[in-house]
Design a protein around this motif. Structure first.
Motif, short mmCIF file in Angstrom:
data_model
loop_
_atom_site.label_atom_id
_atom_site.label_comp_id
_atom_site.label_asym_id
_atom_site.label_seq_id
_atom_site.Cartn_x
_atom_site.Cartn_y
_atom_site.Cartn_z
N VAL A 172 68.17 69.06 35.63
CA VAL A 172 68.03 67.76 35.77
C VAL A 172 68.92 67.02 36.59
O VAL A 172 70.36 67.30 36.71
CB VAL A 172 68.09 66.84 34.38
N CYS A 173 68.56 65.89 37.66
CA CYS A 173 69.52 65.35 38.48
C CYS A 173 69.48 63.97 38.26
O CYS A 173 68.25 63.18 38.21
CB CYS A 173 69.14 65.71 40.05
N ILE A 174 70.67 63.25 37.98
CA ILE A 174 70.54 61.99 37.62
C ILE A 174 71.53 61.14 38.90
O ILE A 174 72.35 61.66 39.37
CB ILE A 174 71.35 61.57 36.59
N ILE A 175 70.70 60.24 39.34
CA ILE A 175 71.29 59.70 40.73
C ILE A 175 71.72 58.01 40.27
O ILE A 175 70.63 57.35 39.82
CB ILE A 175 70.22 59.46 41.96
N PHE A 176 72.82 57.63 40.05
CA PHE A 176 73.41 56.35 39.89
C PHE A 176 73.69 55.73 41.31
O PHE A 176 74.73 56.11 41.95
CB PHE A 176 74.60 56.24 38.94
N ASP A 177 73.18 54.62 41.64
CA ASP A 177 73.06 54.05 42.96
C ASP A 177 74.01 52.79 42.84
O ASP A 177 73.99 51.98 41.87
CB ASP A 177 71.94 53.57 43.64
N GLY A 178 75.08 52.51 43.65
CA GLY A 178 75.63 51.29 43.64
C GLY A 178 77.07 51.27 42.77
O GLY A 178 77.18 50.16 42.11
N LEU A 179 77.83 52.15 42.94
CA LEU A 179 78.79 52.16 41.75
C LEU A 179 79.97 51.09 42.24
O LEU A 179 80.48 50.25 41.43
CB LEU A 179 79.70 53.28 42.00
N ASP A 180 79.77 50.84 43.57
CA ASP A 180 80.78 49.86 44.15
C ASP A 180 80.25 48.15 43.82
O ASP A 180 81.00 47.42 43.62
CB ASP A 180 80.67 49.79 45.66
N GLU A 181 79.06 48.21 42.96
CA GLU A 181 78.66 46.96 42.60
C GLU A 181 78.95 46.64 41.17
O GLU A 181 78.57 45.67 40.60
CB GLU A 181 77.12 46.88 42.89
N THR A 182 79.82 47.41 40.49
CA THR A 182 80.10 47.35 39.21
C THR A 182 81.50 48.22 38.81
O THR A 182 82.07 48.66 39.86
CB THR A 182 78.91 47.68 38.20
N SER A 183 81.75 48.23 37.59
CA SER A 183 82.67 49.13 37.28
C SER A 183 82.45 49.87 36.07
O SER A 183 81.59 49.29 35.23
CB SER A 183 84.18 48.40 37.23
N LEU A 184 83.25 50.86 35.87
CA LEU A 184 82.76 51.49 34.46
C LEU A 184 83.14 50.71 33.18
O LEU A 184 82.65 50.86 32.12
CB LEU A 184 83.68 52.98 34.52
N THR A 185 83.95 49.50 33.40
CA THR A 185 84.32 48.94 32.44
C THR A 185 82.93 47.93 31.85
O THR A 185 82.96 47.46 30.73
CB THR A 185 85.48 47.87 32.44
N HIS A 186 82.12 47.79 32.87
CA HIS A 186 80.78 46.92 32.83
C HIS A 186 79.66 47.79 32.15
O HIS A 186 78.58 47.48 32.13
CB HIS A 186 80.53 46.36 33.72
N CYS A 187 79.85 49.35 32.12
CA CYS A 187 78.87 50.17 31.77
C CYS A 187 78.87 50.36 30.46
O CYS A 187 80.13 50.62 29.95
CB CYS A 187 78.84 51.31 32.77
N SER A 188 77.91 50.98 29.99
CA SER A 188 77.96 51.39 28.40
C SER A 188 78.75 52.73 28.35
O SER A 188 78.86 53.34 29.50
CB SER A 188 76.29 51.58 27.90
#
Length: 177
Positions: free
Chosen positions: A128-144
């Motif tokens: 499986v390949c997961i593509i997360f686009d736009g890390l610069d538009e958030t931060s890991l503190t705003h991610c689950s």
């Protein structure tokens, strides 16, 4: 804690080095080359960094999935490619692989098919390949915690990952607070 996953950082501009420096747009041929290079089987995770407007989102939403679906020689090691745009709160806040698939496949597959795909992902993350686009538009503190753990490598170990970002997302963005 700093990022646990060994991300291979690539500057997409470096991959397109055959283009003249004065050319701001990335040509389709160069995009295909970069996408094919981005995840060789031995590379588990890639942080694809390039400036705004150069085609990161286009490359990983249109070019890569289409070529993967239509060309058996393109990313042949993957049976499933999942895409999530981190700019959207529903993607950042997903808490399970089923939730991520629901966002992608909710109008396409029956529930029983989604459950079978979830089971496949859990049993064969290396396919499986997961593509997360736009890390610069958030931060890991705003991610689950789930999304953060996928990016850091502690959730779904073995899954291949591409994260796209503009250059402003640095190692601090990839760190746990």
């Amino acid at each position: 804690a700093a990022i646990q996953r060994n991300l291979q950082e690539i500057d997409l501009h470096d991959l397109f080095n055959e283009l003249p420096e004065s050319e701001p747009a990335v040509e389709p041929q160069a995009k295909r080359k970069a996408v094919a290079t981005a995840l060789a089987p031995e590379i588990e995770a890639v942080l694809a960094i390039a400036s705004a407007g150069c085609g990161k989102t286009y490359m990983f939403t249109k070019v890569a999935p289409w070529r993967w679906a239509t060309r058996p020689d393109f990313w042949p090691d993957f049976d499933l490619v999942i895409f999530g745009e981190l700019r959207y709160p529903e993607v950042r806040q997903v808490t399970t692989i089923k939730g991520l698939l629901d966002l992608e496949l909710h109008n396409i597959l029956a529930i029983s098919d989604q459950e079978a795909i979830c089971k496949f992902v859990m049993e064969h993350p290396e396919r499986v390949c997961i593509i997360f686009d736009g890390l610069d538009e958030t931060s890991l503190t705003h991610c689950s915690r789930f999304v953060t753990n996928i990016i850091q490598g502690s959730e779904l170990p073995g899954v291949h990952l591409i994260v796209t970002s503009r250059p402003c997302a640095d190692a601090f963005t990839l760190s746990d607070p």
